[in-house]
Design an enzyme around this catalytic site. Sequence first.
Site, short mmCIF file in Angstrom:
data_model
loop_
_atom_site.label_atom_id
_atom_site.label_comp_id
_atom_site.label_asym_id
_atom_site.label_seq_id
_atom_site.Cartn_x
_atom_site.Cartn_y
_atom_site.Cartn_z
N TYR A 245 70.06 68.59 71.13
CA TYR A 245 69.12 69.47 71.84
C TYR A 245 69.73 70.04 73.13
O TYR A 245 69.17 70.96 73.72
CB TYR A 245 67.81 68.76 72.19
CG TYR A 245 67.02 68.18 71.04
CD1 TYR A 245 67.30 68.52 69.72
CD2 TYR A 245 65.97 67.29 71.27
CE1 TYR A 245 66.57 67.96 68.67
CE2 TYR A 245 65.24 66.75 70.23
CZ TYR A 245 65.55 67.08 68.93
OH TYR A 245 64.84 66.52 67.90
N HIS B 250 70.66 60.86 63.79
CA HIS B 250 69.75 62.01 63.72
C HIS B 250 69.45 62.46 62.28
O HIS B 250 68.31 62.79 61.95
CB HIS B 250 70.35 63.17 64.53
CG HIS B 250 69.34 64.16 65.01
ND1 HIS B 250 69.42 64.79 66.22
CD2 HIS B 250 68.20 64.63 64.44
CE1 HIS B 250 68.39 65.61 66.37
NE2 HIS B 250 67.64 65.52 65.31
#
Length: 277
Positions: A52, A110
């Site tokens: 991110y 992730h």
Amino acid sequence: MQTAEAHFVEAHGARIPALGLGTWELSKRVCSRAVEQAIRLGYRHIDTAQIYANERDVGEGIRNSHIRRDQIFVTTKVWTTHFAPNDLLRSAKESLVKLRLSEVDLLLLHWPNPHVPLTETLGALAQARALGLTRHIGVSNFTVALINEAVSACPAPLVCNQVEYHPFLDQQKVLAACAAHGMALVAYSPIARGNAKSSEILTRIGAAHGKSAAQVCLRWLIQQNVAAIPRSSRLERLAQNIEVFDFELSDAEMNEIFALGSPKGRLTTTATAPAWD
Ligand SMILES: NC(=O)c1ccc[n+]([C@@H]2O[C@H](COP(=O)([O-])OP(=O)(O)OC[C@H]3O[C@@H](n4cnc5c(N)ncnc54)[C@H](OP(=O)(O)O)[C@@H]3O)[C@@H](O)[C@H]2O)c1
């Protein structure tokens, strides 16, 4: 107590606050301000990820809130290009530098990466825990088959699987697999990326409780003992999304919402995604 601070999902010794703040696509001042405001409103769980590119901003928001470190549960995630053992440990340390924290509460893989042996990656993830870089470890976007494989290969307990989950996506199989292994399910995109409000059924159920369709989604998840991490950059929505501990959906309402789910409701997938359940 009818506040977010009193609600946790527990798994293998981890106490994951049931309502957290997602930070995907938030960056710079918007991100740090949302994190600070959320904590002031009572959020005690912040979800970020290396990919991110906002860990510095998340860390700044946490510091600006002046919350005690042990009062806040911080999750970050290692991106798939860093799954070789040395890369994973380096990546986890970089995340801590950016967040300006000495450890996170939860470190996740992730997405699955079929190009690196899962056993090696999980060994490094468990090592990150043993080294004190994180208090707990887990996975994200894992299917039932991958959860089973990961649990048997990992030298330390995996406390959660973070997956897409909202009323339009049926996740019964993944929920059952998590429960079988004592793992928590953390729901991402819990208000279907803002699409909850387009559902006449969710809107009607909400109106009966004086709540919005988004609040109905979050309450429906929390009543399943699932943790939810909605994202908003707007103060009024941050406040709205945490006000889900003062009403209860009936069994009939829960079931009506379950009936909206289908495998076709998935919003997030990639070319390299596993074969979904
Ligand atoms: N592990 C993974 O692979 C993965 C994948 C996706 C997401 N995540 C995590 O999960 C978090 C949440 O998922 P998400 O960001 O995809 O979607 P989401 O939380 O379901 O929805 C966010 C969207 O809904 C809007 N919104 C927020 N509250 C609202 C409300 N009360 N009423 C109407 N609209 C509202 C937001 O806009 P405004 O900002 O304008 O309010 C934003 O556009 C992410 O931020 C990230 O931390 C993880």
